[in-house]
Design a protein around this motif. Sequence first.
Motif, mmCIF file in Angstrom:
data_model
loop_
_atom_site.group_PDB
_atom_site.id
_atom_site.type_symbol
_atom_site.label_atom_id
_atom_site.label_comp_id
_atom_site.label_asym_id
_atom_site.label_seq_id
_atom_site.Cartn_x
_atom_site.Cartn_y
_atom_site.Cartn_z
ATOM 1 N N ARG A 138 -11.169 -13.803 9.967
ATOM 2 C CA ARG A 138 -11.459 -14.707 9.133
ATOM 3 C C ARG A 138 -10.812 -13.539 7.604
ATOM 4 O O ARG A 138 -11.444 -14.160 6.759
ATOM 5 C CB ARG A 138 -12.257 -15.461 8.941
ATOM 6 N N ILE A 139 -10.900 -12.269 8.016
ATOM 7 C CA ILE A 139 -10.425 -11.431 6.690
ATOM 8 C C ILE A 139 -9.070 -11.590 5.826
ATOM 9 O O ILE A 139 -8.618 -11.106 6.707
ATOM 10 C CB ILE A 139 -11.539 -10.259 6.331
ATOM 11 N N THR A 140 -8.598 -12.126 4.868
ATOM 12 C CA THR A 140 -7.455 -12.037 4.139
ATOM 13 C C THR A 140 -7.720 -11.473 3.314
ATOM 14 O O THR A 140 -8.064 -11.529 2.199
ATOM 15 C CB THR A 140 -7.017 -13.572 3.814
ATOM 16 N N LEU A 141 -6.350 -10.818 3.192
ATOM 17 C CA LEU A 141 -6.895 -9.525 2.117
ATOM 18 C C LEU A 141 -4.771 -9.766 1.625
ATOM 19 O O LEU A 141 -4.042 -9.871 2.162
ATOM 20 C CB LEU A 141 -6.522 -8.096 2.778
ATOM 21 N N TYR A 142 -5.536 -9.492 0.076
ATOM 22 C CA TYR A 142 -3.897 -9.432 -1.184
ATOM 23 C C TYR A 142 -3.692 -7.882 -0.971
ATOM 24 O O TYR A 142 -4.624 -7.503 -0.939
ATOM 25 C CB TYR A 142 -4.488 -10.107 -1.825
ATOM 26 N N SER A 143 -2.833 -7.881 -1.211
ATOM 27 C CA SER A 143 -2.319 -6.317 -1.784
ATOM 28 C C SER A 143 -2.489 -5.781 -3.151
ATOM 29 O O SER A 143 -3.301 -6.318 -4.230
ATOM 30 C CB SER A 143 -0.714 -6.403 -2.718
ATOM 31 N N GLY A 144 -4.029 -4.743 -2.708
ATOM 32 C CA GLY A 144 -5.154 -3.852 -3.374
ATOM 33 C C GLY A 144 -6.119 -4.341 -3.648
ATOM 34 O O GLY A 144 -6.928 -4.557 -4.138
ATOM 35 N N LYS A 145 -6.285 -4.985 -2.584
ATOM 36 C CA LYS A 145 -7.561 -5.653 -2.353
ATOM 37 C C LYS A 145 -8.560 -5.279 -1.047
ATOM 38 O O LYS A 145 -7.243 -5.851 0.250
ATOM 39 C CB LYS A 145 -7.705 -7.430 -2.488
ATOM 40 N N GLY A 146 -9.210 -5.180 -0.985
ATOM 41 C CA GLY A 146 -10.015 -4.690 0.354
ATOM 42 C C GLY A 146 -9.034 -2.685 1.599
ATOM 43 O O GLY A 146 -8.146 -2.893 0.085
ATOM 44 N N ILE A 147 -9.591 -2.844 2.123
ATOM 45 C CA ILE A 147 -8.656 -1.212 2.351
ATOM 46 C C ILE A 147 -7.808 -1.709 3.155
ATOM 47 O O ILE A 147 -6.984 -0.799 2.056
ATOM 48 C CB ILE A 147 -9.757 -0.763 4.008
ATOM 49 N N ALA A 148 -7.577 -2.891 3.540
ATOM 50 C CA ALA A 148 -5.795 -2.758 4.004
ATOM 51 C C ALA A 148 -5.191 -3.071 2.742
ATOM 52 O O ALA A 148 -4.333 -2.430 2.303
ATOM 53 C CB ALA A 148 -5.859 -3.800 4.915
ATOM 54 N N GLY A 149 -5.206 -4.247 1.807
ATOM 55 C CA GLY A 149 -5.210 -4.550 0.681
ATOM 56 C C GLY A 149 -4.046 -3.205 0.250
ATOM 57 O O GLY A 149 -3.839 -2.287 -0.693
ATOM 58 N N ILE A 150 -5.203 -2.080 -0.157
ATOM 59 C CA ILE A 150 -4.920 -0.696 -0.708
ATOM 60 C C ILE A 150 -3.719 -0.204 -0.564
ATOM 61 O O ILE A 150 -2.653 0.603 -1.214
ATOM 62 C CB ILE A 150 -6.687 0.120 -1.597
ATOM 63 N N VAL A 151 -4.108 0.297 0.902
ATOM 64 C CA VAL A 151 -3.273 0.968 1.848
ATOM 65 C C VAL A 151 -2.132 0.065 2.057
ATOM 66 O O VAL A 151 -1.236 0.689 1.887
ATOM 67 C CB VAL A 151 -4.226 1.074 3.172
ATOM 68 N N PHE A 152 -1.557 -0.890 2.173
ATOM 69 C CA PHE A 152 -0.159 -1.998 1.847
ATOM 70 C C PHE A 152 -0.229 -1.831 0.538
ATOM 71 O O PHE A 152 1.157 -1.021 1.021
ATOM 72 C CB PHE A 152 -1.261 -3.014 2.180
ATOM 73 N N LYS A 153 -0.636 -1.503 -0.461
ATOM 74 C CA LYS A 153 -0.224 -1.409 -2.091
ATOM 75 C C LYS A 153 0.766 0.407 -2.371
ATOM 76 O O LYS A 153 1.298 0.363 -2.679
ATOM 77 C CB LYS A 153 -0.715 -1.719 -2.842
ATOM 78 N N THR A 154 0.044 0.782 -2.005
ATOM 79 C CA THR A 154 -0.288 2.494 -2.123
ATOM 80 C C THR A 154 0.638 3.322 -0.665
ATOM 81 O O THR A 154 1.382 3.789 -1.741
ATOM 82 C CB THR A 154 -1.507 3.527 -1.773
ATOM 83 N N GLY A 155 0.823 2.356 0.132
ATOM 84 C CA GLY A 155 1.431 2.821 1.189
ATOM 85 C C GLY A 155 1.022 4.106 1.881
ATOM 86 O O GLY A 155 1.781 5.465 2.356
ATOM 87 N N TRP A 180 4.483 1.574 8.993
ATOM 88 C CA TRP A 180 5.497 1.098 8.379
ATOM 89 C C TRP A 180 6.503 0.756 9.250
ATOM 90 O O TRP A 180 6.941 0.788 10.574
ATOM 91 C CB TRP A 180 6.109 2.797 7.500
ATOM 92 N N ASP A 181 7.372 0.020 8.139
ATOM 93 C CA ASP A 181 8.455 -0.829 9.623
ATOM 94 C C ASP A 181 9.497 -0.643 8.029
ATOM 95 O O ASP A 181 9.284 -2.086 7.246
ATOM 96 C CB ASP A 181 8.027 -1.757 10.170
ATOM 97 N N ASN A 182 10.927 0.023 8.607
ATOM 98 C CA ASN A 182 11.876 -0.374 7.256
ATOM 99 C C ASN A 182 11.619 -0.376 6.646
ATOM 100 O O ASN A 182 12.232 -1.113 5.385
ATOM 101 C CB ASN A 182 12.756 -1.922 8.246
ATOM 102 N N HIS A 183 10.787 0.586 5.870
ATOM 103 C CA HIS A 183 10.867 1.438 4.364
ATOM 104 C C HIS A 183 9.828 0.111 3.784
ATOM 105 O O HIS A 183 9.738 0.632 2.522
ATOM 106 C CB HIS A 183 12.353 1.281 3.554
ATOM 107 N N ARG A 184 9.061 -0.128 4.476
ATOM 108 C CA ARG A 184 7.836 -1.435 3.971
ATOM 109 C C ARG A 184 6.446 -0.859 4.509
ATOM 110 O O ARG A 184 6.977 -1.032 5.971
ATOM 111 C CB ARG A 184 8.409 -2.478 4.139
ATOM 112 N N VAL A 185 5.670 -1.207 4.380
ATOM 113 C CA VAL A 185 4.364 -1.126 5.218
ATOM 114 C C VAL A 185 4.320 -2.611 5.583
ATOM 115 O O VAL A 185 4.176 -3.575 5.280
ATOM 116 C CB VAL A 185 2.981 -0.629 4.437
ATOM 117 N N GLU A 186 4.356 -2.429 7.220
ATOM 118 C CA GLU A 186 3.684 -3.839 7.445
ATOM 119 C C GLU A 186 2.931 -4.318 8.495
ATOM 120 O O GLU A 186 1.754 -4.771 9.206
ATOM 121 C CB GLU A 186 4.830 -4.308 8.889
#
Length: 154
Positions: A53-70, A107-113
């Motif tokens: 049920r956890i939804t994370l946005y870029s920069g929020k939470g662990i996944a969001g931070i890793v997604f944003k910073t790469g 990463w997939d094709n120069h983008r964090v997926e």
Amino acid sequence: MMERQAKYQAEVNQLKERYQFDLVSLALTQSVEDQFVLKWKYAAGNLNDRYKRITLYSGKGIAGIVFKTGKSLVIENIQKEIHGKDLFNYPIVMSESLQSIGAIPLWDNHRVEGVLLVGYRNNQVITTSLIEQIQSEIVDIFSPFTGREMLSCE
């Protein structure tokens, strides 16, 4: 699609067993229409199903931070490095009672997926060198994903 899902779940299970993590989870980005939100899709060792049920946005939470910073993120000691009410910004840490975590961008094709999270609930510590080791191994495991740089949370 089903074949890929079964493969990812099997790989998450194998990582948990191989390294004796308490939790291994994989978050994947959702569609462009969802503004690239991340959802935890696969888990091994989870205490409950709250992660779904956890939804994370870029920069929020662990996944969001890793997604944003790469970049990978290592928090060796949650108690010392994340203070009090800031812990609520890390819902998977709270719902899974994690004490030490590492997260790797996929990463997939120069983008964090996606983001791979590993964690311990006890006094074991996840180190940057352990995350680097896992990062070098997952290139083959989670194809088409590959790892990139490291980020230490200090």
